[in-house]
Design an enzyme around this catalytic site. Structure first.
Site, short mmCIF file in Angstrom:
data_model
loop_
_atom_site.label_atom_id
_atom_site.label_comp_id
_atom_site.label_asym_id
_atom_site.label_seq_id
_atom_site.Cartn_x
_atom_site.Cartn_y
_atom_site.Cartn_z
CB SER A 13 -0.88 -0.19 1.23
OG SER A 13 -0.07 0.42 2.35
CG ASN A 14 3.64 2.69 3.00
OD1 ASN A 14 3.54 3.94 3.09
ND2 ASN A 14 3.48 1.81 3.94
CG HIS A 109 9.56 1.12 12.24
ND1 HIS A 109 9.74 -0.26 12.23
CD2 HIS A 109 9.17 1.24 13.59
CE1 HIS A 109 9.47 -0.99 13.20
NE2 HIS A 109 8.95 0.19 14.25
CG ASP A 150 13.26 -0.76 12.32
OD1 ASP A 150 13.06 -0.57 11.22
OD2 ASP A 150 12.74 -1.81 12.99
C1 GRF Z 1 3.77 -1.02 6.80
O1 GRF Z 1 3.31 -0.71 8.00
C2 GRF Z 1 5.34 -0.15 6.81
O2 GRF Z 1 5.35 0.52 7.96
C3 GRF Z 1 6.14 -1.51 7.44
O3 GRF Z 1 5.26 -2.53 6.55
C4 GRF Z 1 4.06 -2.39 6.42
C5 GRF Z 1 3.86 -2.50 4.98
O4 GRF Z 1 2.77 -2.16 4.48
N1 GRF Z 1 7.34 -1.51 7.31
P1 GRF Z 1 2.40 -1.93 2.73
O5 GRF Z 1 3.08 -3.39 2.13
O6 GRF Z 1 3.11 -0.76 2.43
O7 GRF Z 1 1.00 -1.84 2.69
#
Ligand code: GRF
Length: 204
Positions: A13-14, A109, A150
């Site tokens: 999703s990011n 993170h 991290d």
């Molecule tokens: C997110 O919560 C990010 O902070 C962590 O892993 C998750 C990934 O989510 N490192 P997505 O795959 O981007 O939806």
């Protein structure tokens, strides 16, 4: 145009937020590659939807860590990548990649570092730990990547108020909204500004 590779191990999703920002002309670089660590993950579907090239580099396909890290580096060179964003990437980045891309790799993170980070602190583990601590704030952090999980200098960080009734899942969803705003913002800062690091602080 500065080329960015996004590394993802899951839902993506990011990564999707980066693709949307790019489509809307809000990104000072080009999301030109998704590196996935296995087939069948959501991030690959997103790459296909937004016409972003993807490569699957699975450590299990390599007989030793050196050949795996070399494959990652070769892939980055092939695509002429200048910056890397780790968006839900579950593996440690090897020193050889950090050296080549010094201060050019960022990670998101889902907590307020330096708390609730480090080995084993990923996904729901983070939100469960925050919930168990009873803390009434959490948030997200974008930081430069060094050789520890991290740990590198912080670029952007934003907090959110929690309530006593929030479950770990509710915390995760509140935090994800923050992630989706600060990660593209932080990537743009990295792409637009020359950054240096002094005393473990980011200087723009
Ligand atoms: C997110 O919560 C990010 O902070 C962590 O892993 C998750 C990934 O989510 N490192 P997505 O795959 O981007 O939806």
């Amino acid at each position: 145009m500065k080329k960015v590779a996004v590394f993802a191990s899951g839902r993506g999703s990011n990564f999707e937020q980066f693709c949307i920002a790019q489509k809307e002309g809000c990104l000072s670089g080009e999301i030109s590659l998704l590196v996935a660590n296995k087939a069948g993950i959501g991030a690959i579907e997103t790459a296909q939807k937004f016409n972003v090239a993807h490569e699957i580099i699975d450590h299990k396909d390599f007989s030793n860590p050196d050949s795996y890290n070399l494959a990652l580096l070769t892939c980055l060179e092939k695509h002429k990548i200048s910056f890397i964003a780790l968006a839900g990437w579950l593996r440690l980045i090897h020193q050889s990649i950090i050296e080549k891309y010094r201060n050019k790799i960022i990670n998101i993170h889902p907590a307020l570092l330096p708390f609730f980070g480090g080995k084993g602190m990923y996904g729901q583990h983070v939100h469960k730990a925050v919930w168990e601590s009873g803390m009434l704030v959490s948030g997200a952090t974008v930081h430069l990547v060094d050789a520890e999980f991290d740990r590198g200098p912080i670029i952007l960080q934003e907090g959110i108020q929690l309530s006593h009734s929030d479950s770990p899942e509710a915390i995760a969803s509140k935090v994800l909204k923050i992630e989706h705003t600060i990660f593209p913002k932080a990537l743009n800062l990295l792409l637009k500004e020359k950054i240096t690091v002094k005393n473990n602080r980011v200087i723009f």
